[in-house]
Scaffold this active site. Structure first.
Site, mmCIF file in Angstrom:
data_model
loop_
_atom_site.group_PDB
_atom_site.id
_atom_site.type_symbol
_atom_site.label_atom_id
_atom_site.label_comp_id
_atom_site.label_asym_id
_atom_site.label_seq_id
_atom_site.Cartn_x
_atom_site.Cartn_y
_atom_site.Cartn_z
ATOM 1 N N HIS A 38 39.534 29.343 36.337
ATOM 2 C CA HIS A 38 40.555 30.410 36.605
ATOM 3 C C HIS A 38 40.332 31.210 35.179
ATOM 4 C CE1 HIS A 38 44.701 32.566 37.400
ATOM 5 N NE2 HIS A 38 44.001 33.386 36.338
ATOM 6 N N THR A 58 36.144 39.158 36.102
ATOM 7 C CA THR A 58 36.387 40.059 36.115
ATOM 8 C C THR A 58 37.160 41.072 37.076
ATOM 9 O OG1 THR A 58 35.963 42.055 34.310
ATOM 10 C CG2 THR A 58 34.283 40.975 36.168
ATOM 11 N N PRO A 66 36.421 44.708 38.212
ATOM 12 C CA PRO A 66 35.379 46.153 37.607
ATOM 13 C C PRO A 66 35.716 47.588 37.868
ATOM 14 C CG PRO A 66 35.120 45.191 40.133
ATOM 15 C CD PRO A 66 36.549 44.358 39.780
ATOM 16 N N LYS A 67 35.642 48.311 36.770
ATOM 17 C CA LYS A 67 36.342 48.584 36.207
ATOM 18 C C LYS A 67 35.666 50.492 36.164
ATOM 19 C CE LYS A 67 39.296 46.493 33.034
ATOM 20 N NZ LYS A 67 38.230 45.355 33.410
ATOM 21 N N ASP A 74 42.866 45.147 41.153
ATOM 22 C CA ASP A 74 44.379 44.775 39.822
ATOM 23 C C ASP A 74 45.680 45.446 41.284
ATOM 24 O OD1 ASP A 74 45.990 46.220 38.258
ATOM 25 O OD2 ASP A 74 44.587 45.901 36.660
ATOM 26 N N GLU A 94 53.865 34.180 39.702
ATOM 27 C CA GLU A 94 54.187 34.036 38.705
ATOM 28 C C GLU A 94 55.288 34.699 38.025
ATOM 29 O OE1 GLU A 94 50.033 36.206 37.447
ATOM 30 O OE2 GLU A 94 50.576 35.158 35.548
HETATM 31 C C1 6MZ Z 1 47.992 38.131 36.034
HETATM 32 C C2 6MZ Z 1 46.119 38.948 34.840
HETATM 33 C C3 6MZ Z 1 46.699 37.422 33.447
HETATM 34 O O1 6MZ Z 1 39.570 41.605 34.631
HETATM 35 O O2 6MZ Z 1 39.491 43.214 32.438
HETATM 36 N N1 6MZ Z 1 45.145 39.400 33.950
HETATM 37 N N2 6MZ Z 1 46.455 38.786 35.601
HETATM 38 N N3 6MZ Z 1 48.397 37.290 35.773
HETATM 39 C C4 6MZ Z 1 47.853 37.117 34.200
HETATM 40 N N4 6MZ Z 1 48.329 35.650 33.139
HETATM 41 C C5 6MZ Z 1 49.468 35.690 32.356
HETATM 42 N N5 6MZ Z 1 45.451 37.886 32.818
HETATM 43 C C6 6MZ Z 1 44.257 38.319 33.295
HETATM 44 O O3 6MZ Z 1 40.451 40.517 32.252
HETATM 45 C C7 6MZ Z 1 41.765 40.721 31.731
HETATM 46 C C8 6MZ Z 1 42.766 41.243 33.306
HETATM 47 O O4 6MZ Z 1 43.021 40.149 33.963
HETATM 48 C C9 6MZ Z 1 43.647 39.571 34.720
HETATM 49 C C10 6MZ Z 1 44.999 41.464 33.968
HETATM 50 O O5 6MZ Z 1 44.134 42.302 35.614
HETATM 51 C C11 6MZ Z 1 43.607 41.617 32.972
HETATM 52 O O6 6MZ Z 1 44.473 43.221 33.021
HETATM 53 P P1 6MZ Z 1 39.639 41.874 32.896
HETATM 54 O O7 6MZ Z 1 38.180 40.774 32.842
#
Ligand code: 6MZ
Length: 362
Positions: A13, A97, A99-100, A167, A227
């Site tokens: 994770h 990740t 994808p954006k 997302d 969460e």
């Molecule tokens: C929920 C989380 C997270 O995807 O841009 N992300 N989503 N709970 C969490 N715990 C605190 N930590 C990270 O990585 C960043 C994205 O991962 C998700 C969120 O959508 C965050 O914008 P990437 O590589």
């Protein structure tokens, strides 16, 4: 710490942008500051802040995305993140990740993922095994330390598999696009789909069609679940029978019963839960109860950059908070192999890596 650093570990994770180095983010912020796009001193303060609520963490992600959403930067961050995990003896990394798409710089979800894959190829410090057909072709390693025949030095190897995140802000169609992309990228190590993002945003029913389709097509699914307190959503997520879930912080009695009876493995992120105040203290963390119940658990980092942690650090915290010894933590790391989304060849390789490391445990 050295004990946990040298132990082989499995990370299941880890969010790519949340795992970027502070030093890299500061460097990127400085450049954008010089160009006048942001005020560096404001951003520096936000990046270096150590305690953040869950709400503030998502504001920070929006800032990180401003700094990182560029193909070259995504490639660089991917390379650095893989090198950082490998340097602490993570032997299998499942990196996730989102994808954006960003029309203004010609970024599509597909080109974003190409940049990630370029990052995997750019790693030089270690051998990265991510192409699924490498494994199918029978490229085998018997130990995590491979001897480089050219100069006789030992080289580390890390398996990397990718999960594409949906997302929670996305629409059903956008989620579907991510799943279709994941299916196209299976040959380069994409093995599953994650649902993540701000837990107070979005509805489960929006993502369900894409998640169902992904599973029908053979992708594995992990969900950020619980969460925040939301019994209806948590119940629906568990009934979906995902292959794993992340966090499981705000569960009630009924939900614990369901989780345990379905035996769904839980990705535990101790520092993240404490830093975001999702769990008030480690004394009341659900790790202890699930561990005692022999429930499948995997210690993970979530966002090493955002929460200033490391996987070895998470093992150390678990050791001291829950009174576990070196052997118990080794076994926890070894058990994680059974919950990876990679195929059986990778799993059997990882089992061998842990078998040989077990012989070195004193
Ligand atoms: C929920 C989380 C997270 O995807 O841009 N992300 N989503 N709970 C969490 N715990 C605190 N930590 C990270 O990585 C960043 C994205 O991962 C998700 C969120 O959508 C965050 O914008 P990437 O590589």
């Amino acid at each position: 710490m050295e004990t946990y650093q040298s132990m082989p570990k499995v990370e299941l994770h880890a969010h790519l942008n949340g795992s970027a180095r502070d030093s890299t983010l500061l460097e990127l912020a400085r450049v954008l500051g010089e160009k006048g796009f942001i005020v560096f001193s404001d951003v520096e303060h936000v990046i270096m802040k150590s305690d953040r609520s869950l709400h503030e963490v998502f504001k920070l992600f929006d800032l990180i995305h401003i700094l990182t959403t560029d193909h070259k930067i995504i490639t660089r961050i991917t390379k650095e993140v893989v090198e950082d995990f490998a340097s602490e003896n993570v032997v299998y990394l499942e990196l996730r990740t989102t994808p954006k798409k960003n029309d203004s710089i010609g970024m599509t979800k597909c080109s974003y993922m190409e940049a990630v894959i370029e990052g995997l190829k750019a790693v030089t410090a270690v051998d990265v095994a991510f192409m699924t057909h490498d494994v199918d072709a029978g490229t085998r390693v018997d130990s995590v330390l491979l001897t480089d025949t050219c100069n006789g030095t030992a080289r580390k190897k890390i398996y990397v598999r990718l999960l594409l995140s949906i997302d929670r802000r996305e629409t059903t169609e956008a989620a579907m696009e991510t799943v279709r992309l994941a299916l196209e990228l299976r040959h380069v190590g994409v093995v599953g789909i994650d649902l993540s993002g701000n837990p107070i945003v979005g509805e489960w029913t929006t993502f369900l069609p894409a998640l169902k389709f992904a599973r029908e097509q053979g992708l594995c699914i992990t969900l950020h679940c619980g969460e925040v307190p939301n019994p209806t959503e948590i119940g629906s997520m568990l009934d979906f029978l995902p292959h794993r879930i992340g966090h499981a912080c705000c569960f009630e009695e009924e939900e614990w019963k369901k989780l345990k009876s379905f035996n769904i493995p839980v990705e535990i992120c101790l520092t993240s839960n404490i830093r975001t105040n999702t769990i008030s203290s480690l004394d009341v963390h659900h790790f202890a109860d699930l561990y005692k119940a022999n429930h499948p658990l995997i210690l993970c980092t979530d966002d090493v950059g955002v929460f200033s942690t490391s996987l070895s650090g998470e093992y150390k915290i678990a050791a001291s908070a829950f009174g576990l010894g070196k052997r118990e933590l080794f076994q926890l790391a070894r058990n994680a192999v059974e919950f990876v989304f990679a195929d059986d060849l990778v799993k059997s390789d990882l089992r061998e890596i842990f078998n040989s490391a077990a012989k070195r445990l004193d």
